[in-house]
Scaffold this motif. Structure first.
Motif, PDB file in Angstrom:
ATOM      1  N   GLN A  41       0.837  -1.193   0.000  1.00 42.51           N
ATOM      2  CA  GLN A  41       0.000   0.000   0.000  1.00 42.51           C
ATOM      3  C   GLN A  41       0.879   1.254   0.000  1.00 42.51           C
ATOM      4  O   GLN A  41       1.916   1.290   0.659  1.00 42.51           O
ATOM      5  CB  GLN A  41      -0.904   0.003   1.232  1.00 42.51           C
ATOM      6  N   THR A  42       0.445   2.273  -0.700  1.00 36.09           N
ATOM      7  CA  THR A  42       1.210   3.504  -0.806  1.00 36.09           C
ATOM      8  C   THR A  42       1.469   4.121   0.566  1.00 36.09           C
ATOM      9  O   THR A  42       2.565   4.620   0.823  1.00 36.09           O
ATOM     10  CB  THR A  42       0.489   4.506  -1.726  1.00 36.09           C
ATOM     11  N   PHE A  43       0.489   4.064   1.476  1.00 38.90           N
ATOM     12  CA  PHE A  43       0.691   4.637   2.807  1.00 38.90           C
ATOM     13  C   PHE A  43       1.867   3.966   3.504  1.00 38.90           C
ATOM     14  O   PHE A  43       2.607   4.607   4.260  1.00 38.90           O
ATOM     15  CB  PHE A  43      -0.579   4.554   3.668  1.00 38.90           C
ATOM     16  N   ALA A  44       2.088   2.671   3.255  1.00 32.33           N
ATOM     17  CA  ALA A  44       3.205   1.957   3.875  1.00 32.33           C
ATOM     18  C   ALA A  44       4.538   2.402   3.271  1.00 32.33           C
ATOM     19  O   ALA A  44       5.547   2.485   3.984  1.00 32.33           O
ATOM     20  CB  ALA A  44       3.013   0.450   3.725  1.00 32.33           C
ATOM     21  N   ALA A  45       4.547   2.707   1.977  1.00 28.75           N
ATOM     22  CA  ALA A  45       5.753   3.258   1.343  1.00 28.75           C
ATOM     23  C   ALA A  45       6.091   4.609   1.962  1.00 28.75           C
ATOM     24  O   ALA A  45       7.258   4.902   2.253  1.00 28.75           O
ATOM     25  CB  ALA A  45       5.550   3.387  -0.160  1.00 28.75           C
ATOM     26  N   VAL A  46       5.072   5.422   2.170  1.00 28.69           N
ATOM     27  CA  VAL A  46       5.271   6.732   2.799  1.00 28.69           C
ATOM     28  C   VAL A  46       5.870   6.551   4.193  1.00 28.69           C
ATOM     29  O   VAL A  46       6.836   7.231   4.561  1.00 28.69           O
ATOM     30  CB  VAL A  46       3.939   7.523   2.866  1.00 28.69           C
ATOM     31  N   GLU A  47       5.319   5.617   4.969  1.00 30.66           N
ATOM     32  CA  GLU A  47       5.834   5.366   6.311  1.00 30.66           C
ATOM     33  C   GLU A  47       7.296   4.917   6.282  1.00 30.66           C
ATOM     34  O   GLU A  47       8.095   5.336   7.122  1.00 30.66           O
ATOM     35  CB  GLU A  47       4.969   4.329   7.031  1.00 30.66           C
ATOM     36  N   ALA A  48       7.658   4.063   5.313  1.00 32.82           N
ATOM     37  CA  ALA A  48       9.042   3.596   5.200  1.00 32.82           C
ATOM     38  C   ALA A  48       9.985   4.750   4.867  1.00 32.82           C
ATOM     39  O   ALA A  48      11.069   4.867   5.454  1.00 32.82           O
ATOM     40  CB  ALA A  48       9.142   2.497   4.148  1.00 32.82           C
ATOM     41  N   VAL A  49       9.583   5.609   3.944  1.00 31.12           N
ATOM     42  CA  VAL A  49      10.408   6.768   3.583  1.00 31.12           C
ATOM     43  C   VAL A  49      10.587   7.690   4.780  1.00 31.12           C
ATOM     44  O   VAL A  49      11.703   8.149   5.079  1.00 31.12           O
ATOM     45  CB  VAL A  49       9.793   7.524   2.375  1.00 31.12           C
ATOM     46  N   LEU A  50       9.515   7.952   5.493  1.00 34.13           N
ATOM     47  CA  LEU A  50       9.588   8.830   6.666  1.00 34.13           C
ATOM     48  C   LEU A  50      10.416   8.202   7.788  1.00 34.13           C
ATOM     49  O   LEU A  50      11.163   8.899   8.488  1.00 34.13           O
ATOM     50  CB  LEU A  50       8.186   9.185   7.161  1.00 34.13           C
ATOM     51  N   TYR A  51      10.329   6.890   7.940  1.00 35.58           N
ATOM     52  CA  TYR A  51      11.126   6.200   8.955  1.00 35.58           C
ATOM     53  C   TYR A  51      12.619   6.318   8.638  1.00 35.58           C
ATOM     54  O   TYR A  51      13.437   6.588   9.525  1.00 35.58           O
ATOM     55  CB  TYR A  51      10.715   4.724   9.045  1.00 35.58           C
ATOM     56  N   ALA A  52      12.990   6.121   7.371  1.00 37.27           N
ATOM     57  CA  ALA A  52      14.395   6.250   6.973  1.00 37.27           C
ATOM     58  C   ALA A  52      14.908   7.657   7.265  1.00 37.27           C
ATOM     59  O   ALA A  52      16.049   7.830   7.701  1.00 37.27           O
ATOM     60  CB  ALA A  52      14.548   5.920   5.491  1.00 37.27           C
ATOM     61  N   ASN A  53      14.058   8.637   7.047  1.00 38.15           N
ATOM     62  CA  ASN A  53      14.431  10.017   7.344  1.00 38.15           C
ATOM     63  C   ASN A  53      14.603  10.215   8.853  1.00 38.15           C
ATOM     64  O   ASN A  53      15.595  10.791   9.308  1.00 38.15           O
ATOM     65  CB  ASN A  53      13.376  10.979   6.796  1.00 38.15           C
ATOM     66  N   MET A  54      13.664   9.694   9.623  1.00 38.44           N
ATOM     67  CA  MET A  54      13.714   9.824  11.070  1.00 38.44           C
ATOM     68  C   MET A  54      14.957   9.140  11.656  1.00 38.44           C
ATOM     69  O   MET A  54      15.567   9.634  12.608  1.00 38.44           O
ATOM     70  CB  MET A  54      12.456   9.219  11.696  1.00 38.44           C
ATOM     71  N   MET A  55      15.351   8.016  11.066  1.00 35.38           N
ATOM     72  CA  MET A  55      16.500   7.253  11.559  1.00 35.38           C
ATOM     73  C   MET A  55      17.823   7.806  11.031  1.00 35.38           C
ATOM     74  O   MET A  55      18.880   7.262  11.310  1.00 35.38           O
ATOM     75  CB  MET A  55      16.352   5.773  11.201  1.00 35.38           C
ATOM     76  N   ASP A  56      17.754   8.870  10.240  1.00 38.77           N
ATOM     77  CA  ASP A  56      18.946   9.564   9.744  1.00 38.77           C
ATOM     78  C   ASP A  56      19.804   8.695   8.822  1.00 38.77           C
ATOM     79  O   ASP A  56      21.031   8.748   8.866  1.00 38.77           O
ATOM     80  CB  ASP A  56      19.770  10.093  10.929  1.00 38.77           C
ATOM     81  N   PHE A  57      19.147   7.896   7.976  1.00 42.77           N
ATOM     82  CA  PHE A  57      19.882   7.117   6.982  1.00 42.77           C
ATOM     83  C   PHE A  57      20.567   8.072   6.013  1.00 42.77           C
ATOM     84  O   PHE A  57      20.077   9.176   5.758  1.00 42.77           O
ATOM     85  CB  PHE A  57      18.936   6.222   6.175  1.00 42.77           C
ATOM     86  N   ASP A  58      21.685   7.651   5.455  1.00 40.58           N
ATOM     87  CA  ASP A  58      22.395   8.460   4.457  1.00 40.58           C
ATOM     88  C   ASP A  58      21.793   8.287   3.070  1.00 40.58           C
ATOM     89  O   ASP A  58      21.689   9.236   2.300  1.00 40.58           O
ATOM     90  CB  ASP A  58      23.874   8.081   4.401  1.00 40.58           C
ATOM     91  N   VAL A  59      21.437   7.036   2.740  1.00 45.67           N
ATOM     92  CA  VAL A  59      20.950   6.677   1.407  1.00 45.67           C
ATOM     93  C   VAL A  59      19.878   5.618   1.571  1.00 45.67           C
ATOM     94  O   VAL A  59      19.966   4.766   2.457  1.00 45.67           O
ATOM     95  CB  VAL A  59      22.098   6.094   0.538  1.00 45.67           C
ATOM     96  N   THR A  60      18.865   5.642   0.702  1.00 49.86           N
ATOM     97  CA  THR A  60      17.922   4.529   0.631  1.00 49.86           C
ATOM     98  C   THR A  60      17.954   3.956  -0.781  1.00 49.86           C
ATOM     99  O   THR A  60      18.102   4.681  -1.760  1.00 49.86           O
ATOM    100  CB  THR A  60      16.481   4.947   0.998  1.00 49.86           C
TER     101      THR A  60
END
Length: 170
Positions: A41-60
């Motif tokens: 689901q698109t909402f889950a993709a949004v959550e994954a992108v926001l989580y990566a941002n919150m966790m301060d990943f360098d690259v996805t």
């Protein structure tokens, strides 16, 4: 799919086992939002992108797409993210400058879209699939044909597609 991509990125090298990834000392986090059948689901993709941002990943590394759903929430999540969003271009032999596919069709400064090349450094155009391309929508190409990498249960296999090119760049 995810195990293969993760191995391409970070499989430990120089150990006499299996394969070596592009970056042996890289930490990888799996953010699973797609089921075993390849649907999500698109909402889950949004959550994954926001989580990566919150966790301060360098690259996805993003070897997925939403087809033709132009989600403002997904676009905004990618747009505000700090990590570089490396994105697989897709495998339909489409010119992405005229075709629509998301997230590839988003024009964002922090997104890098990757096509797949063959063993001669040409865009892959096999009998049953071809790498998407586009002068303005696709930024770079990387190896994406017969990529040998990790698989579940301590095994290895070849896979092909822009999904295999994307982790080379990420």
């Amino acid at each position: 799919h995810g195990t293969h991509c993760a191995g391409t990125i970070a499989a430990v090298g120089d150990n006499g086992i299996g394969v070596a990834g592009v970056s042996w000392h890289t930490k990888v986090a799996a953010l699973k939002w797609i089921d075993a059948m390849g649907s999500g689901q698109t909402f889950a993709a949004v959550e994954a992108v926001l989580y990566a941002n919150m966790m301060d990943f360098d690259v996805t590394s993003n070897s997925w797409h939403i087809w033709d759903e132009n989600s403002e929430a997904l676009r905004d999540a990618i747009d505000i993210s700090e990590p570089l969003f490396v994105n697989a271009a897709g495998n339909s032999w489409w010119d992405m400058d005229v075709s629509i596919d998301y997230p590839t069709s988003y024009d964002l400064d922090n997104m890098l879209t990757v096509a797949a090349t063959d063993h001669n450094d040409n865009l892959v155009n096999e009998y049953n699939w071809g790498s998407n391309y586009g002068l303005t929508t696709v930024d770079v190409a990387a190896p994406g044909l017969d990529i040998y990498s990790t698989m579940p249960n301590n095994s290895y296999a070849n896979n092909s597609g822009t999904s295999m090119a994307c982790p080379h760049v990420a």
